[in-house]
Scaffold this active site. Sequence first.
Site, PDB file in Angstrom:
ATOM      1  CG  HIS A   1      -6.049   2.415  -0.093  1.00 42.77           C
ATOM      2  ND1 HIS A   1      -4.892   2.912  -0.670  1.00 42.77           N
ATOM      3  CD2 HIS A   1      -5.623   1.504   0.845  1.00 42.77           C
ATOM      4  CE1 HIS A   1      -3.844   2.332  -0.123  1.00 42.77           C
ATOM      5  NE2 HIS A   1      -4.261   1.478   0.799  1.00 42.77           N
TER       6      HIS A   1
ATOM      7  CB  CYS B   1      -0.916   0.038   1.231  1.00 41.16           C
ATOM      8  SG  CYS B   1      -1.838  -1.460   1.508  1.00 41.16           S
TER       9      CYS B   1
ATOM     10  CB  CYS C   1      -0.802   1.066   7.897  1.00 40.31           C
ATOM     11  SG  CYS C   1      -2.408   1.024   7.055  1.00 40.31           S
TER      12      CYS C   1
END
Length: 401
Positions: A357, A91, A387
């Site tokens: 996202h 991510c 994160c």
Amino acid sequence: MSDAFIFDHVRTPRGKGKKDGALHQASPVWLLRTLLQALQQRSHLNTALVDDVVLGCVTPVGEQGADIARTAVLDAEWAMSVAGVTQSRFCASGLESVNLAAAKVASGYEDLVVGGGVESMSRWPMGSDGGAWFMDPRVNQKLGFVPQGVGADLIGTLEGWHRADVDAFALRSHQRAAAARSAGHFSRSIVPVLDIAGLPLLAQDQMIREGATLEAMAKLEPSFAMMGAMGFDATALRKYTTVERIEHMHHAGNSSGIVDGAALMLVGSRAGGAKAGLTPRARIRAAAVVGSEPTIMLTGPTPACRKALAKAGMTAADIDLWEINEAFAVVPMKTARDLGVELDRVNVNGGAIAMGHPLGATGCMILGTLLDELERRDLATGCATLCVGGGMGIATIIERV
């Protein structure tokens, strides 16, 4: 070491990451082509002055597989001399690409580098590329793998939060994003996506819910309770023995949405920018990555921010605005609590809970949003952090010039 400056930032709108999403018919390379051409046109950029394009993609398979960065450079008709590389830090890939671009510039090896990322989640669902972390029973048992949503619910339980707390944070994200879009706060960086015939596909973020309410969110079932019951709760509780049971509190309304999107940022040295006729907007003061506990997986932002702050000789109080990626509501809530940061300085234009996202692009997107907002408010410093899957964290500190 040279300073690395940000000269420009562009992004696509975020489109719903399903087959009925507005960007589903746009291939990943088309999204990148759109942005590369916009970056060139906005800055009247001689692309032959750019050394490299570094792109993040979390699921580099199919149409977004191989080295999509180089493919996009050629498809956008940039100078043939511009190289391209694709990488994945899960991510964090979009922000990692910007940090790698900055490191290349700071080393003196290169003068102008584009960093960013892309993810077409409607075409290639998360996990399509497999990997031992998910698919090798020996590895995921040894490492105590649980789905991120279970880890998020565990964080909420450990922190003493309840469903009402995370829903209240999520509502604020929806409201802030709706207000920011209405006020045009994203307009400087968003590039509308057109189809091959020149007809519009999407000009604004598609997922923002202007009418979000606590009452509507209260009707949503927890998304990860069933996964927990399948054995993942037990896996987590074997490591976190002080918890009797996990309270499942995250759902579609307080977790990040699945979306398509891309983002790019032009980074370079002062001399490289001057040669290209560019004016710097901000300096990248520090960047950091860390490893964190891999079962809970989502606690990396705090140590990553502390590491970056230490490198910059700063404290959390020195940061004017924060972008803490809203993978799940508890992530920015916990990071802000750990760092002693007031939530009125965090994600002031909403976040991934409201807008989605797009994995490989998000880090670059939120850094660009941070820069735009610092300029709009005439503030100086900002920190973007995410994160990361596998138990990691990343953070980047910028300062306006």
